[in-house]
Design a protein around this motif. Sequence first.
Motif, PDB file in Angstrom:
ATOM      1  N   LEU A 204      16.391  26.693  25.605  1.00 14.04           N
ATOM      2  CA  LEU A 204      16.597  25.264  25.830  1.00 14.04           C
ATOM      3  C   LEU A 204      18.031  24.864  25.512  1.00 14.04           C
ATOM      4  O   LEU A 204      18.667  24.108  26.256  1.00 14.04           O
ATOM      5  CB  LEU A 204      15.619  24.450  24.979  1.00 14.04           C
ATOM      6  CG  LEU A 204      14.141  24.572  25.356  1.00 14.04           C
ATOM      7  CD1 LEU A 204      13.272  23.837  24.345  1.00 14.04           C
ATOM      8  CD2 LEU A 204      13.890  24.033  26.751  1.00 14.04           C
ATOM      9  N   GLY A 205      18.563  25.386  24.393  1.00 15.97           N
ATOM     10  CA  GLY A 205      19.935  25.058  24.011  1.00 15.97           C
ATOM     11  C   GLY A 205      20.952  25.538  25.023  1.00 15.97           C
ATOM     12  O   GLY A 205      21.875  24.806  25.399  1.00 15.97           O
ATOM     13  N   ASP A 206      20.781  26.769  25.510  1.00 11.18           N
ATOM     14  CA  ASP A 206      21.708  27.322  26.509  1.00 11.18           C
ATOM     15  C   ASP A 206      21.659  26.521  27.803  1.00 11.18           C
ATOM     16  O   ASP A 206      22.693  26.272  28.438  1.00 11.18           O
ATOM     17  CB  ASP A 206      21.380  28.788  26.783  1.00 11.18           C
ATOM     18  CG  ASP A 206      21.683  29.690  25.596  1.00 11.18           C
ATOM     19  OD1 ASP A 206      22.407  29.238  24.683  1.00 11.18           O
ATOM     20  OD2 ASP A 206      21.180  30.834  25.577  1.00 11.18           O
ATOM     21  N   ASN A 207      20.459  26.117  28.197  1.00 10.32           N
ATOM     22  CA  ASN A 207      20.324  25.403  29.462  1.00 10.32           C
ATOM     23  C   ASN A 207      20.820  23.970  29.381  1.00 10.32           C
ATOM     24  O   ASN A 207      21.249  23.406  30.390  1.00 10.32           O
ATOM     25  CB  ASN A 207      18.867  25.436  29.930  1.00 10.32           C
ATOM     26  CG  ASN A 207      18.511  26.736  30.624  1.00 10.32           C
ATOM     27  OD1 ASN A 207      18.719  26.901  31.809  1.00 10.32           O
ATOM     28  ND2 ASN A 207      18.009  27.689  29.856  1.00 10.32           N
ATOM     29  N   ILE A 208      20.786  23.383  28.192  1.00  9.68           N
ATOM     30  CA  ILE A 208      21.361  22.049  28.034  1.00  9.68           C
ATOM     31  C   ILE A 208      22.861  22.096  28.301  1.00  9.68           C
ATOM     32  O   ILE A 208      23.437  21.212  28.943  1.00  9.68           O
ATOM     33  CB  ILE A 208      21.074  21.505  26.620  1.00  9.68           C
ATOM     34  CG1 ILE A 208      19.619  21.070  26.518  1.00  9.68           C
ATOM     35  CG2 ILE A 208      21.983  20.330  26.294  1.00  9.68           C
ATOM     36  CD1 ILE A 208      19.220  20.611  25.150  1.00  9.68           C
ATOM     37  N   ILE A 209      23.515  23.156  27.825  1.00 10.54           N
ATOM     38  CA  ILE A 209      24.947  23.322  28.066  1.00 10.54           C
ATOM     39  C   ILE A 209      25.219  23.474  29.564  1.00 10.54           C
ATOM     40  O   ILE A 209      26.148  22.877  30.109  1.00 10.54           O
ATOM     41  CB  ILE A 209      25.470  24.544  27.296  1.00 10.54           C
ATOM     42  CG1 ILE A 209      25.355  24.304  25.780  1.00 10.54           C
ATOM     43  CG2 ILE A 209      26.926  24.833  27.673  1.00 10.54           C
ATOM     44  CD1 ILE A 209      25.728  25.499  24.943  1.00 10.54           C
ATOM     45  N   ILE A 210      24.373  24.274  30.249  1.00 10.17           N
ATOM     46  CA  ILE A 210      24.538  24.465  31.691  1.00 10.17           C
ATOM     47  C   ILE A 210      24.344  23.155  32.430  1.00 10.17           C
ATOM     48  O   ILE A 210      25.133  22.790  33.317  1.00 10.17           O
ATOM     49  CB  ILE A 210      23.542  25.524  32.200  1.00 10.17           C
ATOM     50  CG1 ILE A 210      23.891  26.898  31.613  1.00 10.17           C
ATOM     51  CG2 ILE A 210      23.559  25.586  33.729  1.00 10.17           C
ATOM     52  CD1 ILE A 210      22.873  27.970  31.937  1.00 10.17           C
ATOM     53  N   VAL A 211      23.279  22.418  32.067  1.00 10.72           N
ATOM     54  CA  VAL A 211      23.013  21.139  32.713  1.00 10.72           C
ATOM     55  C   VAL A 211      24.172  20.171  32.488  1.00 10.72           C
ATOM     56  O   VAL A 211      24.590  19.446  33.396  1.00 10.72           O
ATOM     57  CB  VAL A 211      21.697  20.532  32.178  1.00 10.72           C
ATOM     58  CG1 VAL A 211      21.536  19.089  32.645  1.00 10.72           C
ATOM     59  CG2 VAL A 211      20.516  21.365  32.651  1.00 10.72           C
ATOM     60  N   GLY A 212      24.720  20.177  31.267  1.00 11.72           N
ATOM     61  CA  GLY A 212      25.865  19.316  30.979  1.00 11.72           C
ATOM     62  C   GLY A 212      27.067  19.660  31.844  1.00 11.72           C
ATOM     63  O   GLY A 212      27.754  18.773  32.356  1.00 11.72           O
TER      64      GLY A 212
END
Length: 243
Positions: A204-212
Amino acid sequence: MAEGCCASIIKILLFIFNFVFWVIGIALLGVGIWLRVDGSISNIVSGAIDLGFFYTACYVIIVAGAFTMVVGFLGCWGAVRENRLFLLLFAILVGLLVLLEFVAGILAVVYSNQINGWVTDAIDDALNNQKIDAKPADFQSFVRELQTSYDCCGLNTYEDWTNACTNGQCVACPAGGTDCVTATTCTPNRSVYGPCVPKLNKFLGDNIIIVGGVALAFAFLQIVGIVFACILRRNLDSDSNIA
């Protein structure tokens, strides 16, 4: 009519940009509705684990998709018809959308660490101090799917199972693996993968960065669209259509 070769090129680019924008809006709307009504997802989010904030995210995606569709239509119509009013509305609405994306990005960074806590609390509430194999079959199926996807064993620990080595609850961790723990509840002791929650939180943390990052790139493209709309509108004759 817009004058000059450059104005015509900008008109074409603006139309293409907004058509893509409109298609993205349809995609967002479709994905948001699908995530909200899909039965298998509902069984996990509101059944196996209570992740209420997931549905909030679904509603945000649905609203964003509908808003993006409207903005894309205004931009396409304004570019094709050289409509000064629609171009102005497009520029204003996209400007608001860019502002909201920056705010959402900041909030995502601020609250990114809290997502781990929300997931952990939701899983603890779902377990309610019980073993996984004492929970309903749907919950056990969810955990097994999670273990298969993330190469893990148990939620917070392998001891979430009464015995992690019976009935295929956990897959043995290969020798030399970097994420192996010794399950002392097994007879004899057996090496299994680590728990799922830390891996899920990392995902979830890694994908939040990608989404950002995607949101920032999208915001930049939207700013380019605003510039194109303003240039095209400025090049329109004062007697262009306004309706």
